[in-house]
Design an enzyme around this catalytic site. Structure first.
Site, PDB file in Angstrom:
ATOM      1  N   ASP A  51       0.830  -1.205   0.000  1.00  0.00           N
ATOM      2  CA  ASP A  51       0.000   0.000   0.000  1.00  0.00           C
ATOM      3  C   ASP A  51       0.866   1.256   0.000  1.00  0.00           C
ATOM      4  O   ASP A  51       1.621   1.484   0.935  1.00  0.00           O
ATOM      5  CB  ASP A  51      -0.900   0.010   1.247  1.00  0.00           C
ATOM      6  CG  ASP A  51      -1.915   1.138   1.188  1.00  0.00           C
ATOM      7  OD1 ASP A  51      -2.916   0.980   0.483  1.00  0.00           O
ATOM      8  OD2 ASP A  51      -1.683   2.197   1.825  1.00  0.00           O
ATOM      9  N   TYR A  56       2.126   9.934  -0.147  1.00  0.00           N
ATOM     10  CA  TYR A  56       3.208   9.484   0.746  1.00  0.00           C
ATOM     11  C   TYR A  56       4.599   9.844   0.209  1.00  0.00           C
ATOM     12  O   TYR A  56       5.591   9.680   0.903  1.00  0.00           O
ATOM     13  CB  TYR A  56       3.146   7.958   0.978  1.00  0.00           C
ATOM     14  CG  TYR A  56       1.840   7.433   1.511  1.00  0.00           C
ATOM     15  CD1 TYR A  56       0.865   8.272   2.035  1.00  0.00           C
ATOM     16  CD2 TYR A  56       1.564   6.064   1.491  1.00  0.00           C
ATOM     17  CE1 TYR A  56      -0.342   7.785   2.507  1.00  0.00           C
ATOM     18  CE2 TYR A  56       0.364   5.568   1.976  1.00  0.00           C
ATOM     19  CZ  TYR A  56      -0.587   6.435   2.464  1.00  0.00           C
ATOM     20  OH  TYR A  56      -1.779   5.937   2.935  1.00  0.00           O
ATOM     21  N   LYS A  81      -2.891   5.518  -4.762  1.00  0.00           N
ATOM     22  CA  LYS A  81      -4.139   6.292  -4.588  1.00  0.00           C
ATOM     23  C   LYS A  81      -4.022   7.674  -5.218  1.00  0.00           C
ATOM     24  O   LYS A  81      -2.929   8.251  -5.253  1.00  0.00           O
ATOM     25  CB  LYS A  81      -4.435   6.475  -3.088  1.00  0.00           C
ATOM     26  CG  LYS A  81      -4.234   5.227  -2.238  1.00  0.00           C
ATOM     27  CD  LYS A  81      -4.607   5.444  -0.787  1.00  0.00           C
ATOM     28  CE  LYS A  81      -4.211   4.266   0.089  1.00  0.00           C
ATOM     29  NZ  LYS A  81      -2.841   4.337   0.615  1.00  0.00           N
TER      30      LYS A  81
HETATM   31  N1  LIG Z   1      -6.190   5.480   3.225  1.00  0.00           N
HETATM   32  C1  LIG Z   1      -5.790   6.283   4.181  1.00  0.00           C
HETATM   33  O1  LIG Z   1      -6.321   7.392   4.340  1.00  0.00           O
HETATM   34  C2  LIG Z   1      -4.676   5.862   5.067  1.00  0.00           C
HETATM   35  C3  LIG Z   1      -4.397   6.597   6.229  1.00  0.00           C
HETATM   36  C4  LIG Z   1      -3.369   6.164   7.042  1.00  0.00           C
HETATM   37  C5  LIG Z   1      -2.643   5.031   6.718  1.00  0.00           C
HETATM   38  N2  LIG Z   1      -2.909   4.342   5.564  1.00  0.00           N
HETATM   39  C6  LIG Z   1      -2.135   3.138   5.169  1.00  0.00           C
HETATM   40  O2  LIG Z   1      -2.184   2.208   6.256  1.00  0.00           O
HETATM   41  C7  LIG Z   1      -0.862   1.860   6.628  1.00  0.00           C
HETATM   42  C8  LIG Z   1      -0.771   1.534   8.096  1.00  0.00           C
HETATM   43  O3  LIG Z   1      -1.175   2.616   8.900  1.00  0.00           O
HETATM   44  P1  LIG Z   1      -0.148   3.547   9.724  1.00  0.00           P
HETATM   45  O4  LIG Z   1       1.183   3.530   9.093  1.00  0.00           O
HETATM   46  O5  LIG Z   1      -0.828   4.840   9.886  1.00  0.00           O
HETATM   47  O6  LIG Z   1      -0.129   2.896  11.169  1.00  0.00           O
HETATM   48  P2  LIG Z   1       0.040   1.439  11.815  1.00  0.00           P
HETATM   49  O7  LIG Z   1       0.412   0.427  10.800  1.00  0.00           O
HETATM   50  O8  LIG Z   1      -1.158   1.238  12.649  1.00  0.00           O
HETATM   51  O9  LIG Z   1       1.252   1.695  12.804  1.00  0.00           O
HETATM   52  C9  LIG Z   1       2.534   1.953  12.333  1.00  0.00           C
HETATM   53  C10 LIG Z   1       3.423   2.282  13.539  1.00  0.00           C
HETATM   54  O10 LIG Z   1       3.462   1.169  14.427  1.00  0.00           O
HETATM   55  C11 LIG Z   1       4.803   0.701  14.556  1.00  0.00           C
HETATM   56  N3  LIG Z   1       4.736  -0.759  14.532  1.00  0.00           N
HETATM   57  C12 LIG Z   1       4.431  -1.554  13.476  1.00  0.00           C
HETATM   58  N4  LIG Z   1       4.411  -2.846  13.834  1.00  0.00           N
HETATM   59  C13 LIG Z   1       4.713  -2.872  15.153  1.00  0.00           C
HETATM   60  C14 LIG Z   1       4.862  -3.919  16.093  1.00  0.00           C
HETATM   61  N5  LIG Z   1       4.662  -5.183  15.745  1.00  0.00           N
HETATM   62  N6  LIG Z   1       5.202  -3.589  17.374  1.00  0.00           N
HETATM   63  C15 LIG Z   1       5.397  -2.306  17.727  1.00  0.00           C
HETATM   64  N7  LIG Z   1       5.258  -1.260  16.875  1.00  0.00           N
HETATM   65  C16 LIG Z   1       4.920  -1.556  15.596  1.00  0.00           C
HETATM   66  C17 LIG Z   1       5.570   1.281  13.379  1.00  0.00           C
HETATM   67  O11 LIG Z   1       6.913   1.538  13.745  1.00  0.00           O
HETATM   68  P3  LIG Z   1       8.207   1.111  12.872  1.00  0.00           P
HETATM   69  O12 LIG Z   1       7.930   1.394  11.435  1.00  0.00           O
HETATM   70  O13 LIG Z   1       9.279   1.980  13.452  1.00  0.00           O
HETATM   71  O14 LIG Z   1       8.433  -0.353  13.138  1.00  0.00           O
HETATM   72  C18 LIG Z   1       4.832   2.593  13.134  1.00  0.00           C
HETATM   73  O15 LIG Z   1       5.297   3.601  14.002  1.00  0.00           O
HETATM   74  C19 LIG Z   1      -0.055   3.106   6.210  1.00  0.00           C
HETATM   75  O16 LIG Z   1       1.342   2.843   6.196  1.00  0.00           O
HETATM   76  C20 LIG Z   1      -0.668   3.405   4.884  1.00  0.00           C
HETATM   77  O17 LIG Z   1      -0.152   2.545   3.896  1.00  0.00           O
HETATM   78  C21 LIG Z   1      -3.924   4.746   4.751  1.00  0.00           C
END
Ligand SMILES: NC(=O)c1ccc[n+]([C@@H]2O[C@H](COP(=O)([O-])OP(=O)(O)OC[C@H]3O[C@@H](n4cnc5c(N)ncnc54)[C@H](OP(=O)(O)O)[C@@H]3O)[C@@H](O)[C@H]2O)c1
Length: 289
Positions: A51, A56, A81
Site C-alpha cells: 500500500d 506518501y 491512490k
Molecule cells: N487510506 C488512508 O487514508 C490511510 C491513512 C493512514 C494510513 N494508511 C495506510 O495504512 C498503513 C498503516 O497505517 P499507519 O502507518 O498509519 O499505522 P500502523 O500500521 O497502525 O502503525 C505503524 C506504527 O506502528 C509501529 N509498529 C508496526 N508494527 C509494530 C509492532 N509489531 N510492534 C510495535 N510497533 C509496531 C511502526 O513503527 P516502525 O515502522 O518503526 O516499526 C509505526 O510507528 C499506512 O502505512 C498506509 O499505507 C492509509
C-alpha cells in the site's frame, strides 16, 4: 466472499473476479531508503499486497523495492491512490500517469480514491467530482493500466451516489479500522455490497500497545498486542495493512495465522472504548491541503 488458498497466505476473491491477500503492507511515512528496504524485505518474507499513495511521496521507493525484491511482478498486488487535490476526470488521468512513472511500472493492481470529494470543498455538486474521478479510473482499467478499482475513506453517504453512476463497482474500501475505532456502519454497508474492507492504521499508530485488555489476550496466546490486533481485524474479514520499517516487526505482523481468537475475545476487542482515532473524517478535510 469465498477465500482461496495459495501457497503462502490466503486470498479473498473480489467482486471483480480478482483476488487479494488477507494481509498487506503499509508504507506511510517510510522515507526513500526505508521504503526500498522495507518493501523488499516484506516481499521476500511473504507479503504480497503493498500500500502506497501519491501523497506518501514514496512511490518511487516502493517501485524500487519491488524491482529489487526478486519477486515476480505478477505475484505482487501494488496499491496506490489519487490524492484529494487531483479529483476529477482530467486530473485523475494525469495523477495516475505520474504515479505510474514514479513507480516505474506498467500497471497498478489496485487504484483508490484516497478521500471522497465532500460538500465543504466541492459545494453541492460534490458527488460529480467522485463520479468523474471514477469514470477516469474505469477508462484506465479498460486500457489495462489498473487491475482493480477501489475507494478509501468512503462512508455510505459517499458510496451510495457513486454506486448509482459507476459502471464498475468498487472492489475495495480502505478505512480507519483498529481496536478502539472501526466504523461499524461503514463495515456493514460494505459487507452488504460485497466491497472488501482494508484496515488502515491497524495498530492505531501504536495506541493499542498500552491497552490492558489486548495485553491480557496477547499473554494468553503467547502473542504480541500487535498480533492480537491484526488477528482481530482478519477475523472480522478486513485486510490489515500494518506499516513497519523494523525487520522484526515486519515478520511479527505477518505471523498471525497460527492462533484464533474466540467469540468472547472478538466481542471484548470490538467493544473497547474509543482509542487511537486519527481525527480524520471524510467530510471535514479542508480546502488547503
Ligand atoms: N487510506 C488512508 O487514508 C490511510 C491513512 C493512514 C494510513 N494508511 C495506510 O495504512 C498503513 C498503516 O497505517 P499507519 O502507518 O498509519 O499505522 P500502523 O500500521 O497502525 O502503525 C505503524 C506504527 O506502528 C509501529 N509498529 C508496526 N508494527 C509494530 C509492532 N509489531 N510492534 C510495535 N510497533 C509496531 C511502526 O513503527 P516502525 O515502522 O518503526 O516499526 C509505526 O510507528 C499506512 O502505512 C498506509 O499505507 C492509509
Amino acid at each position: 466472499m469465498e477465500k482461496i488458498k495459495n501457497e503462502t497466505i490466503e486470498n479473498y476473491s473480489l467482486n471483480d473476479g480478482k483476488t487479494i491477500p488477507e494481509i498487506g503492507f503499509g508504507t506511510y511515512e517510510a522515507n526513500e531508503q526505508e521504503g526500498i528496504e522495507s518493501v523488499k524485505f516484506a516481499l521476500q518474507n511473504g507479503y504480497r499486497l503493498l500500500d502506497t499513495a501519491a501523497r506518501y511521496e514514496n512511490e518511487a521507493a516502493v517501485g524500487k523495492g519491488i524491482a529489487q525484491s526478486g519477486i515476480a511482478r505478477e505475484e505482487i498486488m501494488l496499491t496506490t491512490k489519487v490524492w484529494r487535490d487531483r479529483l476529477g476526470y482530467e486530473e485523475t488521468k494525469k495523477a495516475f500517469a505520474e504515479s505510474l512513472e514514479r513507480l516505474n511500472l506498467d500497471y497498478v493492481d489496485l487504484y483508490l480514491i484516497h478521500w471522497p470529494a465532500n460538500e465543504k470543498n466541492f459545494g453541492k455538486n460534490w458527488q460529480k467530482a467522485n463520479s468523474e474521478t471514477w469514470r477516469a479510473m474505469e477508462e484506465l482499467q479498460s486500457e489495462g493500466k489498473i487491475k482493480s478499482l477501489g475507494l478509501s475513506n468512503f462512508w455510505p453517504e459517499h458510496l451510495e451516489p457513486l454506486l448509482q453512476t459507476a459502471k464498475i463497482k468498487p472492489a475495495v474500501n480502505q478505512i480507519e479500522f483498529h481496536p478502539g475505532y472501526w466504523q461499524p456502519e461503514v463495515v456493514d454497508f460494505c459487507k452488504q455490497h460485497d466491497i472488501r474492507l482494508e484496515a488502515w492504521s491497524p495498530l492505531a499508530k501504536g495506541a493499542v500497545f498500552s491497552n490492558k485488555t489486548l495485553q491480557g489476550i496477547a499473554d494468553k496466546y503467547n502473542k504480541s498486542v500487535a498480533q492480537v490486533s491484526l488477528r482481530w481485524i482478519v477475523q472480522n474479514g478486513a485486510i490489515p495493512i500494518p506499516k513497519s520499517t523494523t525487520k522484526e516487526r515486519v515478520l511479527e505482523n505477518i505471523d498471525i495465522f497460527d492462533f484464533e481468537l474466540n467469540g468472547e475475545e472478538l466481542r471484548m476487542i470490538s467493544e473497547l472504548p474509543k482509542m487511537g482515532f486519527s481525527g480524520e473524517l471524510p467530510n471535514e478535510w479542508p480546502d488547503v491541503i
